[in-house]
Design a protein around this motif. Structure first.
Motif, PDB file in Angstrom:
ATOM      1  N   SER A  56       0.835  -1.199   0.000  1.00 33.35           N
ATOM      2  CA  SER A  56       0.000   0.000   0.000  1.00 33.35           C
ATOM      3  C   SER A  56       0.872   1.252   0.000  1.00 33.35           C
ATOM      4  CB  SER A  56      -0.933   0.018   1.221  1.00 33.35           C
ATOM      5  OG  SER A  56      -0.180   0.020   2.418  1.00 33.35           O
ATOM      6  N   LYS A  57       0.302   2.325  -0.518  1.00 33.27           N
ATOM      7  CA  LYS A  57       0.976   3.623  -0.533  1.00 33.27           C
ATOM      8  C   LYS A  57      -0.081   4.695  -0.704  1.00 33.27           C
ATOM      9  CE  LYS A  57       4.744   6.207  -2.722  1.00 33.27           C
ATOM     10  NZ  LYS A  57       5.784   6.192  -3.791  1.00 33.27           N
ATOM     11  N   GLY A  58      -0.033   5.706   0.130  1.00 33.26           N
ATOM     12  CA  GLY A  58      -1.008   6.793   0.019  1.00 33.26           C
ATOM     13  C   GLY A  58      -2.437   6.333   0.173  1.00 33.26           C
ATOM     14  N   GLY A  59      -2.650   5.272   0.954  1.00 31.76           N
ATOM     15  CA  GLY A  59      -4.004   4.749   1.142  1.00 31.76           C
ATOM     16  C   GLY A  59      -4.484   3.868   0.012  1.00 31.76           C
ATOM     17  N   LEU A  60      -3.626   3.565  -0.947  1.00 28.85           N
ATOM     18  CA  LEU A  60      -3.995   2.750  -2.098  1.00 28.85           C
ATOM     19  C   LEU A  60      -3.328   1.387  -2.022  1.00 28.85           C
ATOM     20  CD1 LEU A  60      -3.516   5.417  -4.918  1.00 28.85           C
ATOM     21  CD2 LEU A  60      -5.678   4.743  -3.859  1.00 28.85           C
ATOM     22  N   SER A  61      -3.995   0.386  -2.561  1.00 28.17           N
ATOM     23  CA  SER A  61      -3.424  -0.946  -2.684  1.00 28.17           C
ATOM     24  C   SER A  61      -2.824  -1.097  -4.076  1.00 28.17           C
ATOM     25  CB  SER A  61      -4.502  -2.004  -2.454  1.00 28.17           C
ATOM     26  OG  SER A  61      -4.007  -3.305  -2.709  1.00 28.17           O
ATOM     27  N   GLY A  62      -1.747  -1.885  -4.174  1.00 23.11           N
ATOM     28  CA  GLY A  62      -1.139  -2.097  -5.473  1.00 23.11           C
ATOM     29  C   GLY A  62       0.265  -2.642  -5.366  1.00 23.11           C
ATOM     30  N   PHE A  63       1.078  -2.404  -6.407  1.00 25.40           N
ATOM     31  CA  PHE A  63       2.467  -2.861  -6.442  1.00 25.40           C
ATOM     32  C   PHE A  63       3.402  -1.661  -6.411  1.00 25.40           C
ATOM     33  CE2 PHE A  63       0.652  -6.432  -9.177  1.00 25.40           C
ATOM     34  CZ  PHE A  63       0.694  -7.366  -8.150  1.00 25.40           C
ATOM     35  N   HIS A  64       4.456  -1.755  -5.635  1.00 25.35           N
ATOM     36  CA  HIS A  64       5.547  -0.811  -5.779  1.00 25.35           C
ATOM     37  C   HIS A  64       6.247  -1.091  -7.104  1.00 25.35           C
ATOM     38  CE1 HIS A  64       5.488   1.345  -1.996  1.00 25.35           C
ATOM     39  NE2 HIS A  64       5.230   0.210  -1.374  1.00 25.35           N
ATOM     40  N   LEU A  65       6.701  -0.060  -7.770  1.00 26.19           N
ATOM     41  CA  LEU A  65       7.317  -0.229  -9.081  1.00 26.19           C
ATOM     42  C   LEU A  65       8.575  -1.087  -8.993  1.00 26.19           C
ATOM     43  CD1 LEU A  65       7.165   0.456 -12.067  1.00 26.19           C
ATOM     44  CD2 LEU A  65       8.395   2.578 -11.606  1.00 26.19           C
ATOM     45  N   ASP A  66       9.254  -1.049  -7.873  1.00 22.91           N
ATOM     46  CA  ASP A  66      10.460  -1.874  -7.716  1.00 22.91           C
ATOM     47  C   ASP A  66      10.134  -3.355  -7.893  1.00 22.91           C
ATOM     48  OD1 ASP A  66      12.009   0.323  -7.261  1.00 22.91           O
ATOM     49  OD2 ASP A  66      11.992   0.163  -5.077  1.00 22.91           O
ATOM     50  N   PHE A  67       8.982  -3.798  -7.387  1.00 25.64           N
ATOM     51  CA  PHE A  67       8.592  -5.198  -7.564  1.00 25.64           C
ATOM     52  C   PHE A  67       8.402  -5.514  -9.039  1.00 25.64           C
ATOM     53  CE2 PHE A  67       4.800  -7.790  -8.499  1.00 25.64           C
ATOM     54  CZ  PHE A  67       5.309  -9.051  -8.179  1.00 25.64           C
ATOM     55  N   VAL A  68       7.739  -4.617  -9.767  1.00 25.83           N
ATOM     56  CA  VAL A  68       7.487  -4.836 -11.195  1.00 25.83           C
ATOM     57  C   VAL A  68       8.805  -4.950 -11.955  1.00 25.83           C
ATOM     58  CG1 VAL A  68       6.400  -3.897 -13.267  1.00 25.83           C
ATOM     59  CG2 VAL A  68       5.276  -3.627 -11.045  1.00 25.83           C
ATOM     60  N   VAL A  69       9.759  -4.055 -11.652  1.00 29.64           N
ATOM     61  CA  VAL A  69      11.056  -4.076 -12.338  1.00 29.64           C
ATOM     62  C   VAL A  69      11.831  -5.341 -11.994  1.00 29.64           C
ATOM     63  CG1 VAL A  69      13.282  -2.908 -12.564  1.00 29.64           C
ATOM     64  CG2 VAL A  69      11.187  -1.558 -12.431  1.00 29.64           C
ATOM     65  N   ASP A  70      11.916  -5.661 -10.695  1.00 28.07           N
ATOM     66  CA  ASP A  70      12.679  -6.844 -10.276  1.00 28.07           C
ATOM     67  C   ASP A  70      12.111  -8.120 -10.889  1.00 28.07           C
ATOM     68  OD1 ASP A  70      14.250  -5.182  -8.769  1.00 28.07           O
ATOM     69  OD2 ASP A  70      13.279  -5.647  -6.860  1.00 28.07           O
ATOM     70  N   LYS A  71      10.791  -8.226 -10.911  1.00 22.76           N
ATOM     71  CA  LYS A  71      10.169  -9.441 -11.463  1.00 22.76           C
ATOM     72  C   LYS A  71      10.378  -9.511 -12.969  1.00 22.76           C
ATOM     73  CE  LYS A  71       8.272 -13.249 -10.596  1.00 22.76           C
ATOM     74  NZ  LYS A  71       9.008 -14.207  -9.761  1.00 22.76           N
ATOM     75  N   ALA A  72      10.344  -8.363 -13.660  1.00 29.63           N
ATOM     76  CA  ALA A  72      10.583  -8.350 -15.103  1.00 29.63           C
ATOM     77  C   ALA A  72      12.006  -8.813 -15.409  1.00 29.63           C
ATOM     78  CB  ALA A  72      10.344  -6.954 -15.670  1.00 29.63           C
ATOM     79  N   GLU A  73      12.971  -8.369 -14.617  1.00 30.72           N
ATOM     80  CA  GLU A  73      14.358  -8.793 -14.827  1.00 30.72           C
ATOM     81  C   GLU A  73      14.510 -10.288 -14.589  1.00 30.72           C
ATOM     82  OE1 GLU A  73      16.437  -6.194 -12.170  1.00 30.72           O
ATOM     83  OE2 GLU A  73      16.745  -4.660 -13.715  1.00 30.72           O
ATOM     84  N   GLU A  74      13.838 -10.797 -13.571  1.00 29.45           N
ATOM     85  CA  GLU A  74      13.882 -12.231 -13.288  1.00 29.45           C
ATOM     86  C   GLU A  74      13.258 -13.031 -14.424  1.00 29.45           C
ATOM     87  OE1 GLU A  74      11.639 -15.252 -10.222  1.00 29.45           O
ATOM     88  OE2 GLU A  74      12.303 -13.311  -9.426  1.00 29.45           O
ATOM     89  N   CYS A  75      12.125 -12.551 -14.945  1.00 23.19           N
ATOM     90  CA  CYS A  75      11.451 -13.259 -16.044  1.00 23.19           C
ATOM     91  C   CYS A  75      12.279 -13.206 -17.327  1.00 23.19           C
ATOM     92  CB  CYS A  75      10.068 -12.660 -16.277  1.00 23.19           C
ATOM     93  SG  CYS A  75       8.891 -12.995 -14.942  1.00 23.19           S
ATOM     94  N   ALA A  76      12.965 -12.081 -17.554  1.00 23.57           N
ATOM     95  CA  ALA A  76      13.821 -11.976 -18.742  1.00 23.57           C
ATOM     96  C   ALA A  76      14.971 -12.974 -18.662  1.00 23.57           C
ATOM     97  CB  ALA A  76      14.354 -10.556 -18.876  1.00 23.57           C
ATOM     98  N   ALA A  77      15.513 -13.160 -17.459  1.00 21.37           N
ATOM     99  CA  ALA A  77      16.603 -14.125 -17.284  1.00 21.37           C
ATOM    100  C   ALA A  77      16.131 -15.541 -17.593  1.00 21.37           C
ATOM    101  CB  ALA A  77      17.139 -14.041 -15.860  1.00 21.37           C
TER     102      ALA A  77
END
Length: 354
Positions: A129-150
């Motif tokens: 959560s951030k600012g009262g909102l639920s969702g993903f931090h962008l760091d998670f999206v980037v890290d997971k994309a790098e893992e999937c690319a590998a």
């Protein structure tokens, strides 16, 4: 028709940090660019930092906003973004069905996992959560994309990049955070009505208060739309003349505008929904109508007569918060769409709405 004279309003735009999105983009090899475009459209050009001249052009254009007509009124003509134009720019289909709205239940975790081509339960473990909102931090999206690319999971890399564009560029709520609303719109695959509602409600709201401040819209998308209608010559679009935008826009006439794109010329367009005499737009923060009947010329149709007053009335304008019944009414109108005189009964298999 003369543009209305009024004091300038100072508008601000999101200072988007696009570095992380560029980081994911660099992971996609040339062989998989086509996979991304075929699946998610032409949304990557939205990952752009506007320069001072581009921001100045947008800011100057917003001074011509006419709240009564829901458009930009210049010397002898009106312009405003249309659903069909945004769909064409983004290369995504405009679905004739109920768009995203606050009456919809949030998506299930398993559906998010499936859309992102990720392991089951991964979403549940990484939602924050951030600012009262639920969702993903962008760091998670980037890290997971790098893992999937590998692991050469290119479908997942493309999906994560597209989700990042939705959350950071198209439907920004919090810096470096992809909100659940953006995730939901990504799953529905029908972003254009929400994008247009996001834009019109924000501009109208800031104009009405005369205080300006932050305009919640995808500024690169609006800029691409605007430049597509301006005279296509170096003398007009020279970036070194940014200080002269007001002088150049105020003398524009109908004969100067590039009215329509060949990809949208003569096509069907949504003219009204349900009981409304115009089109209700459901944005993330509020709902508002716009008047496409005024904008026929942008799709290659002649304006043979003046629009009727009843076609230009303010049929809705309200914030989403604490107005659920009004949201339901506006959403329900999208089940009965009139496109250039033809009734279309909206159906969308992946939407639950009351």
């Amino acid at each position: 028709m003369e543009a209305p004279r009024k004091s300038n309003v100072t508008y601000q735009f999101f200072d988007t940090k696009i570095g992380p999105l560029r980081q994911i983009t660099a992971l996609i090899t040339p062989d998989h660019v086509g996979l991304f475009r075929d699946t998610y459209g032409n949304i990557l050009p939205m990952v752009e930092d506007l320069d001072a001249s581009q921001r100045s052009l947008i800011h100057t254009c917003l001074q011509f906003y006419d709240p009564q007509l829901r458009c930009f009124t210049f010397q002898d003509f009106q312009l405003a973004p249309l659903l069909e134009e945004y769909a064409m720019i983004l290369g995504v289909p405009l679905q004739h069905c109920v768009p995203f709205n606050s009456d919809m239940p949030p998506p299930e975790h398993k559906d998010i996992d499936k859309a992102l081509h990720l392991e089951v339960f991964l979403v549940k473990e990484n939602l924050s959560s951030k600012g009262g909102l639920s969702g993903f931090h962008l760091d998670f999206v980037v890290d997971k994309a790098e893992e999937c690319a590998a692991h050469r999971n290119w479908e997942a890399v493309c999906a994560l990049l597209a989700l990042g564009v939705y959350g950071i560029m198209l439907f920004a709520d919090e810096p470096k955070f992809v909100s659940m609303s953006a995730i939901h719109i990504f799953l529905l695959k029908n972003p254009v009505p929400t994008l247009l509602g996001y834009f019109y409600f924000s501009v109208h709201n800031k104009n009405e208060k005369r205080r300006g401040r932050l305009v919640r819209c995808c500024a690169p998308l609006f800029h691409k739309w605007l430049v597509g209608h301006l005279p296509n010559d170096d003398g007009f679009l020279n970036p070194h003349q940014a200080r002269n935008w007001a002088r150049r826009l105020v003398v524009l006439t109908a004969k100067d505008s590039r009215w329509c794109n060949q990809n949208t010329k003569g096509g069907d367009f949504v003219v009204r929904c349900g009981k409304y005499p115009n089109v209700p737009l459901l944005g993330m923060k509020g709902c508002i109508n716009y008047n496409p009947i005024l904008l026929r010329r942008q799709l290659g149709y002649a304006l043979t007569h003046a629009p009727k007053d009843q076609d230009l009335v303010e049929s809705l304008y309200f914030p989403v918060q604490d107005n659920l019944e009004l949201v339901k009414q506006a959403a329900g109108a999208w089940r009965n769409i009139q496109t250039k005189g033809v009734i279309v009964y909206g159906k969308c298999n992946n939407i639950s709405s009351s």
